[in-house]
Structure formats: structure tokens, C-alpha cells
Design an enzyme around this catalytic site. Sequence first.
Site, PDB file in Angstrom:
ATOM      1  N   LEU A 112       0.858  -1.248  -0.141  1.00  0.00           N
ATOM      2  CA  LEU A 112       0.078  -0.251   0.274  1.00  0.00           C
ATOM      3  C   LEU A 112       0.823   1.428   0.039  1.00  0.00           C
ATOM      4  O   LEU A 112       0.297   2.272   0.450  1.00  0.00           O
ATOM      5  CB  LEU A 112      -0.975   0.128   1.184  1.00  0.00           C
ATOM      6  CG  LEU A 112      -1.833  -1.120   1.129  1.00  0.00           C
ATOM      7  CD1 LEU A 112      -2.807  -1.157   2.499  1.00  0.00           C
ATOM      8  CD2 LEU A 112      -2.902  -1.389   0.015  1.00  0.00           C
ATOM      9  N   UNK A 113       2.010   1.224  -0.519  1.00  0.00           N
ATOM     10  CA  UNK A 113       2.931   2.460  -0.679  1.00  0.00           C
ATOM     11  C   UNK A 113       2.900   3.344  -1.904  1.00  0.00           C
ATOM     12  O   UNK A 113       2.354   2.584  -2.848  1.00  0.00           O
ATOM     13  CB  UNK A 113       4.281   1.741  -0.558  1.00  0.00           C
ATOM     14  N   GLY A 114       3.053   4.247  -1.993  1.00  0.00           N
ATOM     15  CA  GLY A 114       2.958   5.201  -3.065  1.00  0.00           C
ATOM     16  C   GLY A 114       4.028   4.714  -4.352  1.00  0.00           C
ATOM     17  O   GLY A 114       3.460   4.842  -5.363  1.00  0.00           O
TER      18      GLY A 114
END
Length: 190
Positions: A39-41
Site C-alpha cells: 500500500l505504498u505510493g
Amino acid sequence: MAFIAKSFYDLSAISLDGEKVDFNTFRGRAVLIENVASLUGTTTRDFTQLNELQCRFPRRLVVLGFPCHQFGHQENCQNEEILNSLKYVRPGGGYQPTFTLVQKCEVNGQNEHPVFAYLKDKLPYPHDDPFSLMTDPKLIIWSPVRRSDVAWNFEKFLIGPEGEPFRRYSRTFPTINIEPDIKRLLNVAI
């Protein structure tokens, strides 16, 4: 302080499907280890680039992803949920890793995985950003804090075919840009 292995080949991990991954089986191949989060950019960029590198060097490179929740809780899935998150959410579109993902772990602090204790001892900071630190101290959720700590998701460690840690790369270094170093370690024409 965590126990630090004497050799890279003394290390192991457990894959998402519960199988032991014995690093001794990696002799003669380069190994790329990256702490990952679904769920990281930069999840889409980094996961697709990890697949690309694994496909470019299918027999001579081992890519291992270590899911970690220590940075902004961006890997909040349980082990059994991670592959579905990658497939349907981010990167999505049916994505499936072509490399091995191991069970969720900590990369810093008292409970850091032995692989990261070893790698941080051998490569205490990223070569492309030797001053790399956590940008917001309020986000540090582990103890003790050390100068050699991984600063965020998607830091990378490249290990040569003889098991010697070669280089550490910061979270901002594009994964695909490691390819020239992989070729150098494998003596492949650049």
C-alpha cells in the site's frame, strides 16, 4: 542487538506459502532483497520492476521481497492476504509476482529479521543516499533506533554470486536501475 550471521548462506526465511527459503541454495547467483509494502505510493512501480528484473535474469538472479509494516503501516495485510492485495488492489490488474515473497517481518528494531541484521551490518547505508534517514521521526515505531536502519519501504540490497553484500540502494533509487550492477556482478555485457 540481534544475532548476526557469519555468512549470507547461513540465512533463511519463510515464504508466504510457509516453505523454508534456504539461502545456501543461492550460491553462484546474484540476490536482490527488497523490503516491500502493498500500500505504498511506489508499490506499482517497484513490484513491476522487480518482476521485470527477475524475468531478465531468470536463472542467475534471485529476487526476494520482504513485506514489512514498519513504515506508515503500508503493509497492513496478513500473510495470506498479500498476494490478493497485489493482484486486485495495487498494482492490481491481475498482477502476480514472478519472484519469491517471504512472510511479513520487521526490518528494524529489537525484532528485526536476521537477514536485515546481517545486511545492515555489512552495508550500513544506501550508496546513493548515505545520509538517508526516516524523514519524520514521529513515524518511528521500533526500538532501538540505529543509524543503519532501513529508512522506508523499498530499500534494496544486492548480493553477489559469492554471497558478499555488494550494494544497498535507497527507497528513491528505481529498482530497474540496479540492472547494470546485476550485469556487472554476473559478468554480463552491459
